[in-house]
Design a protein around this motif. Structure first.
Motif: not given
Length: 434
Positions: A307-317, A319-331
């Motif tokens: 995956g990849v993740n980016l996080t940006k902070t501002f004086q008044r807030g 934001m973040g974005v992420s993309a991932n590929q994982t393996i699960g078990s049907g949940g």
């Protein structure tokens, strides 16, 4: 053990330990923090149905409690949140949802064994629906830690299902050690028990063990390598046309974290997951009608993760974005290994000193590995405003839309629009001992 029994034992255990620790002549405090929320909600598809959607108006209300004992050597406590859900036209959907978490920090271990950290996690939730994007109703309106129909460790994030009462328990411990100012390692174990109270879902118990090491190569860059072993055991009667004894995964990976500026940081990771499905079968249609059983997996299969993740902070807030590929078990939807791809983004902005705006988006694609149970694409959008009316009272208005399309034999097409309007009152901490 029922969730009520677990909560009673948790309360008694905390009380006994607090009594023992408070006997020592050290500076200590026992506090209780409380808040109460009332939410009005409208939904055009209360039961997340594919057809014959039921619209309804509801009222949600309940307390949030935190009992905390602190002294220089230990921090121990528990949080509890409860929420009554009442609906005008569908009283059968009325529920009482609850969540509990343990707080445990042991500073005395770090003092005695310099460089050692111990983290203990324990949380329980009883909910009518697990949230696919781990962003429960309207940006955690209910203050719960929902994990979608399979979200969370070992799950299948990003799939919405029809409503079903579910009990979820997570427990784990992580041991960390700083060998030098640059080199740190951690050893962790966790388990997750998932139980549904309705037909059509699969109970499971997942064990995960992991080891990781991180090295701070420069002031701004850290390299991390890790390995995890996961085993999901399926419990009770199999449902939804799939069956399996267990799913085993071995997952090595390598990651890089870098601070580009004081306000912008990013993480990238890549690895492989070796997945084996033991005793897995599924029902497939045959010519002329009917179905027949077909074996799924049986040998280790290789899938990429990362995956990849980016996080940006501002004086008044922020934001973040992420993309991932994982393996699960049907949940809970199926007894079948699943490849999950997600892209999520979220942000918040202080419009005024009293008003904060937030928004989040999510996209997920789920498909079965070697089977046909899951093949879905899901979108979710949430946005809203939080306003501080007074020091102790805040209001929240928000909107959520879910749109899911499915081609697999499990999960369905669904579109849901929801609106929430809530008030939350927060009391000053009450010190029971000081």
């Amino acid at each position: 053990m029922s969730h009520w029994s677990a909560l009673r034992k948790l309360t008694v255990g905390c009380g006994v330990l607090v009594g023992l620790l408070s006997a020592h002549p050290v500076v200590a405090a026992l506090s209780l923090e409380t808040s109460f929320s009332v939410t009005g909600t409208y939904t055009d598809n209360l039961f997340f149905a594919n057809e014959d959607a039921e619209e309804d108006v509801g009222t949600l209300f309940g307390p949030n409690l935190t009992l905390l004992f602190e002294n220089p050597d230990v921090k121990i406590g528990a949080t509890y949140s409860g929420q009554v859900s009442l609906y005008v036209n569908n009283s059968q959907a009325n529920r009482y949802n609850q969540n509990a978490n343990i707080i445990l920090d042991l500073p005395f271990l770090t003092k005695q064994y310099r460089g050692l950290t111990v983290t203990i996690d324990e949380s329980m939730s009883f909910t009518p629906q697990l949230d696919a994007f781990s962003l429960t109703e309207a940006q955690n309106t209910s203050n719960s830690r929902g994990d979608g129909a399979g979200g969370g460790t070992g799950g299948t994030q990003g799939v919405f299902t029809s409503r079903s009462n579910a009990f979820l328990n997570r427990a784990g411990v992580t041991l960390g050690y700083a060998w030098t100012s640059r080199l740190q390692t951690s050893l962790a174990y966790s388990n997750q028990y998932r139980h549904f109270f309705s037909n059509g879902f699969q109970d499971s118990l997942r064990h995960t063990g992991s080891f990781s090491g991180s090295y701070r190569a420069t002031k701004y860059t850290t390299v991390t390598s890790s390995y995890s072993y996961g085993q999901t055991e399926f419990l009770g009667k199999s449902t939804q046309g799939t069956s399996a004894d267990r799913i085993i995964t071995h997952s090595p990976s390598l990651g890089l974290t870098h601070a580009f500026t004081p306000s912008l940081s990013g993480t990238i990771s890549a690895g492989v997951s070796f997945v084996k499905q033991v005793g897995a079968t599924e029902q497939v249609p045959v010519a002329g009608g009917g179905t027949q059983e077909r074996a799924v997996g049986g040998k280790f299969m290789t899938s990429y993760i990362g995956g990849v993740n980016l996080t940006k902070t501002f004086q008044r807030g922020s934001m973040g974005v992420s993309a991932n590929q994982t393996i699960g078990s049907g949940g809970g939807l199926a007894s079948q290994a699943t490849r999950t791809r997600t892209i999520t983004g979220q942000g918040d902005y202080a419009v005024t000193p009293r008003m904060n705006a937030f928004a989040s988006v999510g996209w997920a694609q789920n498909d079965s590995i070697g089977g046909n149970a899951l093949d879905s694409i899901t979108y979710r959008v949430q946005t809203g405003l939080v306003y501080s009316l007074t020091q102790w009272l805040s209001g929240n208005i928000s909107y959520s839309r879910i749109d899911q399309r499915s081609k697999g034999t499990i999960a369905t097409d669904v579109v849901v629009n929801q609106v929430f309007l809530s008030l939350t009152a927060v009391a000053d901490p009450w010190f029971l001992m000081r």
